[in-house]
Design a protein around this motif. Structure first.
Motif, short mmCIF file in Angstrom:
data_model
loop_
_atom_site.label_atom_id
_atom_site.label_comp_id
_atom_site.label_asym_id
_atom_site.label_seq_id
_atom_site.Cartn_x
_atom_site.Cartn_y
_atom_site.Cartn_z
N ASP A 27 -4.04 -8.28 -7.81
CA ASP A 27 -2.88 -7.48 -8.20
C ASP A 27 -2.73 -6.26 -7.30
O ASP A 27 -1.64 -5.96 -6.82
CB ASP A 27 -3.02 -7.05 -9.66
N ARG A 28 -3.83 -5.58 -7.05
CA ARG A 28 -3.77 -4.38 -6.19
C ARG A 28 -3.46 -4.74 -4.74
O ARG A 28 -2.72 -4.03 -4.07
CB ARG A 28 -5.07 -3.61 -6.29
N LEU A 29 -4.04 -5.82 -4.25
CA LEU A 29 -3.71 -6.26 -2.89
C LEU A 29 -2.25 -6.69 -2.80
O LEU A 29 -1.60 -6.49 -1.77
CB LEU A 29 -4.63 -7.40 -2.46
N GLY A 30 -1.74 -7.28 -3.88
CA GLY A 30 -0.34 -7.67 -3.92
C GLY A 30 0.61 -6.48 -3.86
O GLY A 30 1.75 -6.61 -3.42
N LYS A 31 0.12 -5.32 -4.29
CA LYS A 31 0.94 -4.11 -4.19
C LYS A 31 0.90 -3.53 -2.79
O LYS A 31 1.84 -2.87 -2.36
CB LYS A 31 0.48 -3.09 -5.22
N ILE A 32 -0.21 -3.75 -2.09
CA ILE A 32 -0.30 -3.29 -0.70
C ILE A 32 0.55 -4.18 0.21
O ILE A 32 1.35 -3.71 1.00
CB ILE A 32 -1.77 -3.28 -0.23
N PHE A 33 0.33 -5.48 0.08
CA PHE A 33 1.14 -6.46 0.80
C PHE A 33 2.21 -6.92 -0.18
O PHE A 33 1.89 -7.24 -1.31
CB PHE A 33 0.30 -7.67 1.22
N PRO A 34 3.45 -6.99 0.23
CA PRO A 34 4.48 -7.40 -0.73
C PRO A 34 4.43 -8.92 -1.00
O PRO A 34 5.35 -9.66 -0.67
CB PRO A 34 5.78 -6.99 -0.05
N LEU A 35 3.33 -9.35 -1.58
CA LEU A 35 3.11 -10.77 -1.87
C LEU A 35 2.48 -10.92 -3.25
O LEU A 35 1.74 -10.04 -3.69
CB LEU A 35 2.14 -11.38 -0.85
N LEU A 75 -7.56 -8.40 -10.93
CA LEU A 75 -7.19 -7.01 -10.68
C LEU A 75 -7.13 -6.74 -9.17
O LEU A 75 -6.22 -6.08 -8.68
CB LEU A 75 -8.18 -6.05 -11.35
N LEU A 76 -8.11 -7.25 -8.45
CA LEU A 76 -8.12 -7.11 -6.99
C LEU A 76 -6.87 -7.75 -6.38
O LEU A 76 -6.21 -7.14 -5.53
CB LEU A 76 -9.38 -7.73 -6.40
#
Length: 113
Positions: free
Chosen positions: A72-80, A69-70
């Motif tokens: 996934d959320r970081l992936g939404k902040i950074f486009p990665l 989940l972390l």
């Protein structure tokens, strides 16, 4: 001291410093290492030890159920994707360790002259 043992000890110091003091302990530990080592290979050794330390720390975090989940959320902040976020984390550790050791090595060599 054996090179592998030296790397493992530095990696353990970096990992412990990161857990107890935060990310900034990486350049401090690597800078001190380069100051004591006084060798041109210190930046490379510091970079590899930083990488190893943060791989172990990431592996420890991956054991928690909330880690995906972390990511996934970081992936939404950074486009990665999540793997990219983890790769960036490891690159940060390597850059912090290498740059601190490189600066200390360069300053100590120029100071001797």
């Amino acid at each position: 001291m054996n090179a592998i043992l030296r790397q493992l000890l530095l990696a353990a110091l970096i990992a412990a410093g990161t857990v107890f003091l935060g990310w900034w302990s990486v350049p401090v530990s690597c800078g001190l290492y380069a100051l004591l080592r006084r060798s041109s290979v210190a930046p490379r050794e510091a970079m590899l030890a930083s990488l190893l330390a943060w791989i172990v720390l990431l592996g420890r975090q991956m054991q928690y159920a909330s880690f995906p989940l972390l990511l996934d959320r970081l992936g939404k902040i950074f486009p990665l994707p999540g793997v990219g976020v983890m790769a960036l984390t490891l690159v940060l550790a390597m850059a912090l360790g290498w740059s601190a050791a490189r600066v200390v090595t360069a300053v100590s060599v120029s100071h001797k002259s």
